[in-house]
Scaffold this active site. Structure first.
Site, PDB file in Angstrom:
ATOM      1  N   ARG A 185       0.834  -1.201   0.000  1.00  0.00           N
ATOM      2  CA  ARG A 185       0.000   0.000   0.000  1.00  0.00           C
ATOM      3  C   ARG A 185       0.867   1.249   0.000  1.00  0.00           C
ATOM      4  NH1 ARG A 185      -1.775  -2.734   5.386  1.00  0.00           N
ATOM      5  NH2 ARG A 185      -0.989  -4.376   4.055  1.00  0.00           N
ATOM      6  N   ASP A 188      -1.031   3.656   4.629  1.00  0.00           N
ATOM      7  CA  ASP A 188      -1.927   2.908   5.512  1.00  0.00           C
ATOM      8  C   ASP A 188      -2.076   3.696   6.812  1.00  0.00           C
ATOM      9  OD1 ASP A 188      -3.537   0.905   6.480  1.00  0.00           O
ATOM     10  OD2 ASP A 188      -1.881  -0.323   7.205  1.00  0.00           O
ATOM     11  N   ASP A 190      -4.251   3.638  10.405  1.00  0.00           N
ATOM     12  CA  ASP A 190      -5.139   2.850  11.263  1.00  0.00           C
ATOM     13  C   ASP A 190      -5.356   3.566  12.592  1.00  0.00           C
ATOM     14  OD1 ASP A 190      -5.614   0.594   9.629  1.00  0.00           O
ATOM     15  OD2 ASP A 190      -3.669  -0.244  10.155  1.00  0.00           O
TER      16      ASP A 190
END
Length: 246
Positions: A185, A188, A190
């Site tokens: 990716r 990212d 989170d």
């Protein structure tokens, strides 16, 4: 039309109380002027919309505010029955979230820095701390390049799901493609923690479910918040990292 505005402001008053200095607190005269100006310059069909837009404007305009309860009353609403006031009350606070950062494609550090800049560019977010970036091996069994990882601390007026939607927008703008689970990716992001909230929905799990097994999360998180405590296990981040290494 006439409106009445009732506001309770939350802030640390200790310094102002000890020093008797106006500069150490919020000038409520200025707050009143801001509320008056806002209501005169903006038009809304709903009291709910007026309250929802005014609260973050005030919280962003006066940085020392931690939160507020805002009530807007409309004494002359078009209701053909006897009544006192129609009103809407909301409570909005600054919340603390921790966001994991990662990239393993192209200019990894550039993607991460641009992701941080996007968070800083949102008026409802304030980046407080950023860890150093570390290089880590891929997690999850998919063969791919090494990752660059970090963590940041964020103050935000966004709800957990609003924050999730926003970071997904940031990932998409960075070219993130969700084709392979745990695959490569560009960026990212989170949500690891959001205050001490516990959320488990199909869209969002907080605290992050697999955090305790990820050294690439715990190491940078330990750098900026070693004594942050997991609301479910009650372990500190430092303890979780020590357990994982052991």
């Amino acid at each position: 039309q006439d409106f009445y505005i009732d506001a309770e402001l939350y802030l640390d008053t200790r310094d102002a109380g000890n020093t008797d200095e106006l500069s150490r607190t919020v000038d409520y005269g200025e707050v009143c002027s801001r509320m008056t100006e806002y209501m005169q310059k903006n038009t809304f069909r709903l009291l709910e919309a007026a309250a929802e837009h005014m609260a973050p404007d005030l919280l962003c305009s006066f940085p020392s505010l931690k939160g507020m309860e805002l009530r807007i009353l409309k004494p002359n609403a078009p209701i053909p029955y006897p009544f006192g006031n129609v009103s809407v009350s909301i409570r909005r606070m600054w919340h603390t979230a921790y966001i994991a950062l990662g990239s393993n494609m192209g200019e990894k550090e550039t993607y991460i820095r641009e992701g941080i800049a996007a968070l800083e560019g949102n008026s409802h977010c304030r980046v407080k701390k950023i860890s150093g970036l570390i290089t880590t091996k891929p997690y999850g069994g998919v063969v791919q390049e090494d990752f660059l990882n970090g963590v940041l601390e964020l103050e935000t007026l966004l709800s957990p799901h609003q924050l999730l939607d926003f970071i997904h927008e940031v990932e998409t703008k960075a070219g993130r493609k969700r084709l392979v689970h745990w695959g490569p990716r560009t960026l990212d992001l989170d949500i690891l923690f959001y205050d001490e909230e516990i959320i488990d929905t199909p869209q969002l799990t907080i605290p992050h479910a697999d955090m305790a097994n990820r050294d690439f999360v715990l190491e940078p998180l330990c750098e900026i918040a070693p004594y942050l405590r997991h609301p479910l296990t009650k372990q500190t981040v430092r303890d979780m990292l020590a357990a994982l290494k052991k």
